[in-house]
Scaffold this active site. Structure first.
Site, PDB file in Angstrom:
ATOM      1  CB  SER A  20     139.272 115.268 -34.782  1.00  0.00           C
ATOM      2  OG  SER A  20     137.395 115.701 -34.386  1.00  0.00           O
ATOM      3  CE1 TYR A  80     137.344 110.128 -35.048  1.00  0.00           C
ATOM      4  CE2 TYR A  80     136.656 112.037 -33.874  1.00  0.00           C
ATOM      5  CZ  TYR A  80     137.055 111.478 -34.269  1.00  0.00           C
ATOM      6  OH  TYR A  80     137.160 112.478 -35.843  1.00  0.00           O
TER       7      TYR A  80
END
Ligand SMILES: NC(=O)c1ccc[n+]([C@@H]2O[C@H](COP(=O)([O-])OP(=O)(O)OC[C@H]3O[C@@H](n4cnc5c(N)ncnc54)[C@H](O)[C@@H]3O)[C@@H](O)[C@H]2O)c1
Length: 269
Positions: free
Chosen positions: A151, A167
């Site tokens: 990401s 995350y």
């Protein structure tokens, strides 16, 4: 489908998170469908059988070949079982797409030890263990390709946002894992790359946004305007990058982190 498009014919691919967590198409679903369209036999791994089933139905309706392995990637022994079942079904493994993830917009200070551990288990430990299980099978074939779907959250801070510390940390860990195994197993014909999606309109993102209570449609438009291309990304944009990297056109590419983000990481301040 023309023969010329069947660039993955004879290849066996494992895709984790092959379902979608809501209506619409998530990246795992799009990747699975596109790899099957290119001729790969695809093993659809998801925690929820019914989600994988939707992807299987889509692939079979187009004449592609796939099978489901239902597994919760938070459980370490499942990683070896996924590879064993793949070998049993299709005789080997050529491609591993580590796509499944959990995500949460939670700042460092609000992150509980339990949330951190869950996030790292699914987003980093499972890709590590799956790679450990799959690479010996690839070495037997003398070829292989591993993709980590990471990401841009691991590349940029979330200034102004609530943050997503666990995350981001789990996704950044995948970058380190990719760099090491790309170097070590390159001589055995294994290529390893990261694809870092930008702001992609998927069921996962819709779920995170819905929790903010804001107008999701308006937010989607605002996010699109924050990219250099000023367009909204879809799961198919990620799938096309993955299919390129694992296919013959990506044969000289390894150890690369490719942002697929309409220019956000490189061009937008
Ligand atoms: N959507 C975005 O904007 C965006 C941005 C950056 C990165 N990503 C990454 O793209 C990937 C896919 O995201 P998406 O938005 O398509 O998600 P999605 O929620 O639509 O699909 C994820 C799938 O993974 C499965 N899954 C989740 N936890 C699992 C587990 N423990 N075991 C097995 N399966 C599990 C879910 O059931 C679901 O079917 C993720 O790695 C995510 O971090 C997405």
């Amino acid at each position: 489908m023309t023969e010329a498009n069947l660039t993955l014919h004879g290849m066996v691919a494992i895709v984790t998170g092959a379902g979608s967590s809501g209506p619409g198409v998530g990246t795992g679903k799009a990747i699975s469908i596109l790899l099957a369209r290119r001729g790969a036999k695809v093993v659809l791994v998801d925690k929820f059988q019914e989600r994988a089933q939707e992807t299987l139905d889509a692939i079979q309706s187009e004449g592609g070949e796939a099978t489901i392995v239902t597994a919760d990637l938070a459980q370490i022994p499942e990683c070896q079982r996924i590879v064993d079942e793949t070998v049993k079904a299709y005789g080997g493994v050529d491609i591993l797409i580590n796509n499944a993830a959990m995500s949460a917009s939670v700042s460092l200070l609000d992150t509980t030890p339990e949330l951190y551990q869950q996030m790292v288990a699914v987003n980093l430990t499972a890709p590590f263990m799956l790679s450990k299980a799959a690479i010996p099978e690839m070495i037997k074939r003398g070829r292989g390709s591993v993709i980590f779907v990471t990401s841009i959250a691991a590349l940029r801070g979330n200034a102004g946002g609530r943050g997503a510390a666990a995350y981001a940390a789990s996704k950044a860990g995948m970058h380190g894992l990719m760099t090491d195994i790309a170097a070590v197993y390159g001589p055995q014909g294994i290529r390893v790359n990261c694809v870092a999606p930008g702001m992609i309109n998927t069921p996962m993102r819709a779920g995170v946004m819905a929790k903010t209570g804001l107008d999701v449609e308006k937010l989607n438009k605002q996010l699109a305007l924050r990219t250099a291309l000023q367009i909204e990304g879809t799961a198919w944009d990620i799938a096309k990058a993955v299919a390129f990297l694992v296919g013959p056109d990506g044969s000289y590419i390894t150890g690369v982190l490719l942002p697929v983000d309409a220019g956000v990481t490189q061009l937008m301040g």
